[in-house]
Design a protein around this motif. Structure first.
Motif, PDB file in Angstrom:
ATOM      1  N   ARG A  46       0.866  -1.188   0.000  1.00 43.03           N
ATOM      2  CA  ARG A  46       0.000   0.000   0.000  1.00 43.03           C
ATOM      3  C   ARG A  46       0.896   1.229   0.000  1.00 43.03           C
ATOM      4  NH1 ARG A  46      -5.358   0.474   1.683  1.00 43.03           N
ATOM      5  NH2 ARG A  46      -5.287  -1.722   2.195  1.00 43.03           N
ATOM      6  N   VAL A  56       0.638   5.412  -0.544  1.00 46.01           N
ATOM      7  CA  VAL A  56      -0.129   6.640  -0.780  1.00 46.01           C
ATOM      8  C   VAL A  56       0.660   7.521  -1.731  1.00 46.01           C
ATOM      9  CG1 VAL A  56      -1.131   8.699   0.271  1.00 46.01           C
ATOM     10  CG2 VAL A  56      -1.263   6.501   1.465  1.00 46.01           C
ATOM     11  N   GLU A 107      -2.333  12.865  -1.259  1.00 50.06           N
ATOM     12  CA  GLU A 107      -3.381  13.035  -0.252  1.00 50.06           C
ATOM     13  C   GLU A 107      -3.527  14.509   0.061  1.00 50.06           C
ATOM     14  OE1 GLU A 107      -5.011  11.231   3.938  1.00 50.06           O
ATOM     15  OE2 GLU A 107      -3.003  10.685   3.294  1.00 50.06           O
ATOM     16  N   ARG A 156      -7.632  10.953  -1.469  1.00 48.23           N
ATOM     17  CA  ARG A 156      -6.422  10.169  -1.209  1.00 48.23           C
ATOM     18  C   ARG A 156      -6.278   9.192  -2.376  1.00 48.23           C
ATOM     19  NH1 ARG A 156      -7.198   6.999   3.584  1.00 48.23           N
ATOM     20  NH2 ARG A 156      -6.669   8.872   4.703  1.00 48.23           N
ATOM     21  N   THR A 203      -4.126   5.992  -3.574  1.00 48.75           N
ATOM     22  CA  THR A 203      -3.254   4.949  -3.055  1.00 48.75           C
ATOM     23  C   THR A 203      -3.059   3.872  -4.108  1.00 48.75           C
ATOM     24  OG1 THR A 203      -4.159   5.323  -0.844  1.00 48.75           O
ATOM     25  CG2 THR A 203      -2.936   3.286  -1.178  1.00 48.75           C
TER      26      THR A 203
END
Length: 117
Positions: A28, A30, A33, A38, A40
């Motif tokens: 995962r 990101v 954001e 957001r 991801t």
């Protein structure tokens, strides 16, 4: 309110700009954001399940690679195999159950999850 098409365009533009960059090995990651969204990247390794959860926000999911995965229904426990093509886009609502998913392909696949805050 920003149309969903804008978020899909954002995700696809990101993909086009990152096509030649080696992918990170994290599950995962990101990528963007802020107060409204957001973005991801999720990497699904073969045979490793993604655990069940509750979706924290409305989500647009863009498949970056072809995929084949097993989905276990959170209510009935029924197993279903699904396939997606690179570029496929799906929508999920905030509060929905995110079921256990297991990549049953022989190589990793990636998705972009765009969460609308």
């Amino acid at each position: 309110m920003v149309p969903v098409a804008w978020f899909v365009a954002l995700g696809m533009a990101y993909v086009a700009g990152r096509a030649d960059v080696p992918q990170e090995k994290t599950t995962r990651n990101v990528k963007l954001e802020n107060a409204r969204v957001r973005l991801t990247q999720l990497d699904y390794e073969p045979g490793k399940p993604r655990e069940k959860s509750i979706r924290p926000a409305d989500q647009v999911i863009v498949f970056l690679d072809d995929s084949r995965y097993e989905r276990i229904d959170p209510d009935s426990g029924a197993k279903e195999v699904r396939t997606r093509k690179s570029g496929d886009v799906i929508w999920h609502n905030k509060g929905d159950d995110a079921p256990v998913l297991t990549n049953i392909g022989n190589k990793p696949y990636r998705t972009l999850v765009i969460e609308v805050k």
